[in-house]
Design an enzyme around this catalytic site. Sequence first.
Site, PDB file in Angstrom:
ATOM      1  CG  HIS A  17      -0.275  -0.216   2.428  1.00 48.69           C
ATOM      2  ND1 HIS A  17       0.289   0.822   2.990  1.00 48.69           N
ATOM      3  CD2 HIS A  17      -0.416  -1.137   3.346  1.00 48.69           C
ATOM      4  CE1 HIS A  17       0.642   0.473   4.260  1.00 48.69           C
ATOM      5  NE2 HIS A  17       0.280  -0.676   4.420  1.00 48.69           N
ATOM      6  CG  HIS A  35       4.068  -1.305   2.336  1.00 46.79           C
ATOM      7  ND1 HIS A  35       2.831  -2.057   1.956  1.00 46.79           N
ATOM      8  CD2 HIS A  35       4.217  -1.598   3.609  1.00 46.79           C
ATOM      9  CE1 HIS A  35       2.478  -2.646   2.839  1.00 46.79           C
ATOM     10  NE2 HIS A  35       3.277  -2.284   4.188  1.00 46.79           N
ATOM     11  CB  CYS A  49      -0.729  -7.050  19.079  1.00 47.78           C
ATOM     12  SG  CYS A  49      -1.577  -6.285  17.352  1.00 47.78           S
ATOM     13  CB  CYS A  65       2.362  -5.338  16.586  1.00 49.78           C
ATOM     14  SG  CYS A  65       1.378  -3.816  16.496  1.00 49.78           S
ATOM     15  CB  CYS A  92      -2.912  -3.252  19.092  1.00 53.39           C
ATOM     16  SG  CYS A  92      -1.907  -2.338  17.894  1.00 53.39           S
ATOM     17  CG  HIS A 103      -2.636  -3.937  14.045  1.00 52.04           C
ATOM     18  ND1 HIS A 103      -1.495  -3.454  14.531  1.00 52.04           N
ATOM     19  CD2 HIS A 103      -2.359  -4.223  12.658  1.00 52.04           C
ATOM     20  CE1 HIS A 103      -0.431  -3.687  13.636  1.00 52.04           C
ATOM     21  NE2 HIS A 103      -0.992  -4.138  12.448  1.00 52.04           N
ATOM     22  CE  LYS A 127      -2.594   2.414  10.658  1.00 50.65           C
ATOM     23  NZ  LYS A 127      -2.254   1.396  11.173  1.00 50.65           N
ATOM     24  CE  LYS A 137      -8.415  -3.305   1.375  1.00 56.55           C
ATOM     25  NZ  LYS A 137      -8.182  -4.228   1.998  1.00 56.55           N
TER      26      LYS A 137
HETATM   27  N1  MSP Z   1       8.134  -6.285   8.586  1.00 52.21           N
HETATM   28  C1  MSP Z   1       7.959  -5.443   9.424  1.00 52.21           C
HETATM   29  C2  MSP Z   1       9.389  -4.518   9.328  1.00 52.21           C
HETATM   30  C3  MSP Z   1      10.468  -5.584   9.629  1.00 52.21           C
HETATM   31  S1  MSP Z   1      12.123  -4.868   9.271  1.00 52.21           S
HETATM   32  C4  MSP Z   1      13.386  -5.548   9.977  1.00 52.21           C
HETATM   33  C5  MSP Z   1       6.888  -4.395   9.302  1.00 52.21           C
HETATM   34  N2  MSP Z   1       6.397  -4.446   7.977  1.00 52.21           N
HETATM   35  S2  MSP Z   1       5.084  -3.554   7.626  1.00 52.21           S
HETATM   36  O1  MSP Z   1       5.009  -3.849   6.052  1.00 52.21           O
HETATM   37  O2  MSP Z   1       4.162  -3.546   8.707  1.00 52.21           O
HETATM   38  O3  MSP Z   1       5.487  -2.206   7.461  1.00 52.21           O
HETATM   39  C6  MSP Z   1       6.643  -1.755   6.940  1.00 52.21           C
HETATM   40  C7  MSP Z   1       6.978  -0.045   6.891  1.00 52.21           C
HETATM   41  O4  MSP Z   1       5.951   0.342   6.353  1.00 52.21           O
HETATM   42  C8  MSP Z   1       6.996   0.555   8.302  1.00 52.21           C
HETATM   43  O5  MSP Z   1       8.221   1.351   8.274  1.00 52.21           O
HETATM   44  C9  MSP Z   1       5.779   1.244   8.479  1.00 52.21           C
HETATM   45  O6  MSP Z   1       6.365   2.412   9.285  1.00 52.21           O
HETATM   46  C10 MSP Z   1       5.663   1.654   6.969  1.00 52.21           C
HETATM   47  N3  MSP Z   1       4.145   2.013   6.917  1.00 52.21           N
HETATM   48  C11 MSP Z   1       2.968   1.098   7.102  1.00 52.21           C
HETATM   49  N4  MSP Z   1       1.901   2.057   6.970  1.00 52.21           N
HETATM   50  C12 MSP Z   1       2.318   3.343   6.846  1.00 52.21           C
HETATM   51  C13 MSP Z   1       1.569   4.438   6.309  1.00 52.21           C
HETATM   52  N5  MSP Z   1       0.606   4.731   6.429  1.00 52.21           N
HETATM   53  N6  MSP Z   1       2.356   5.509   6.440  1.00 52.21           N
HETATM   54  C14 MSP Z   1       3.836   5.915   6.248  1.00 52.21           C
HETATM   55  N7  MSP Z   1       4.446   4.428   6.456  1.00 52.21           N
HETATM   56  C15 MSP Z   1       3.943   3.316   6.986  1.00 52.21           C
HETATM   57  O7  MSP Z   1       6.657  -3.396  10.254  1.00 52.21           O
END
Ligand code: MSP
Length: 472
Positions: free
Chosen positions: A19, A22, A127, A130, A144, A147, A295, A298
Amino acid sequence: MKNKFYITTPIYYVNAKPHIGHAYTTIAADVLARFQKLQGKEVFFLTGTDEHGLKIQKKAAEAGMAPQQFVDGISEEFKRLWEGLDIGYSSFIRTTDEDHVETVKKVLQALYDRKAVKKGLYSGLYCVGCELFKSNNELVDGKCPDHDSAPEQMTEECWVLKMTERQKELVGKITSDEIKIRPQKYKKEILSFLENRLDDVSISRKNVSWGIPLPFDPGQTSYVWIDAFLNYLTGLGWNGDLDDIPDEWPADVQLMGKDIIRVHATIWLVMLMHLDMELPKEIFVHGHILSGGKKMSKTLGNAIAIEEMIGKFGTDGTRYLLLSAGPFGEDVDVTMERLVEKYNADLANGLGNLVSRVVKLSENLDILKTMDRQLESVEKENIRVFMDNLNFDAALIEIMGRIYKANKYITDKEPWKIAKENQAEFLAVMTISKIDLWEIAYLLEPFMPETSEKIKKALETKQAEILFPRIK
Ligand code: MSP
């Protein structure tokens, strides 16, 4: 290794499609990687996917798929998206890669041999979203907040990593900036968290089959975060030999969102300390992308799909809009309405208009069809400072300022009128405008690589396509 620059993104969970959040981290990493490369650095840029653990095991079961098949599909979607966003990573690590799994086992064994782990019992609220145990003060109404679901009570026999005994040393390293945590407010936040006792943490799971078995206790699998952190080393091709650490290490900057700074600044760093390895030079924390102050979700209906953004604004349009949405270390709010407005103002009217005017007006002139990148300008110097602070939006404002000035110069001079009256002056005006545009193309390179190429091409061939069609 001198002159190297190693940058990492977190590796992303493959429980669901990629999304906008990421994309945000990954675009930022790509821009910084390209920028450093242009400064002459030898850059290694690592990203990838985090594929083990309970959350993913559950999702695969829900989908009625074998976990490996499930993660293969989603990991592929991440790769496809990065292609669509012109992300030039050096390597894409998957935690289900065989080499990664083998190295994780070796490191777990090394931790065991060094007596960094011991048998323990963990009891707490977990959780799954997380993949973290939560303390009561992290919950809001028993849930949490990230989530919106209540954590499960879990009591497990497990192996724990000794944290408490390294706490003082860790605080020292963070305080002295041996490991820099930026922006400053996150360093403060971590240090204040570390004023309380740091408990030993569980590094294994008894009932999670989708994980890497502990070599010294094969009935248990590695806790997903331990497995995941090591990607930063296995992604460099490391085989786990502690006497042969890859030259790229330590990382120059590790990017991550504010939700995962605490695990990194505690478990990851202490793990490295137990292994007697260097800590990353810097962790840079960014805020979250919100929509309408909330945040994206959906259920709220405020989520903007990344594919929708690319479809509407194009690859570079999306890169631009996300990084210019606000300061990188803060939460930034985006709505489709504002994105469209900004696209039209900055890209369609600003940059797009400048390119088509300059190219059109100078199509019969044989001037400045090439120009090398060694231009020096106030903007270039300012951008260097902004980029040292990962201040992407300020760097983009600087470039937009230059575009605005270049457009205004043409509007004021009205070269289309001068052309009929005074050829010499017309030539002078167009020379200045072309230099402006060359320089803008160079400044834009790390942010909008494809657009930058197109502008250079248009200046050479004297033909311009419409770069950013207006959106109604
Ligand atoms: N798998 C773990 C990270 C392991 S690193 C050794 C994880 N994955 S995640 O897919 O949930 O999130 C990855 C990154 O995406 C995090 O840095 C998180 O902050 C970022 N984001 C997820 N949602 C976000 C937003 N809405 N806005 C900006 N970044 C956010 O955590």
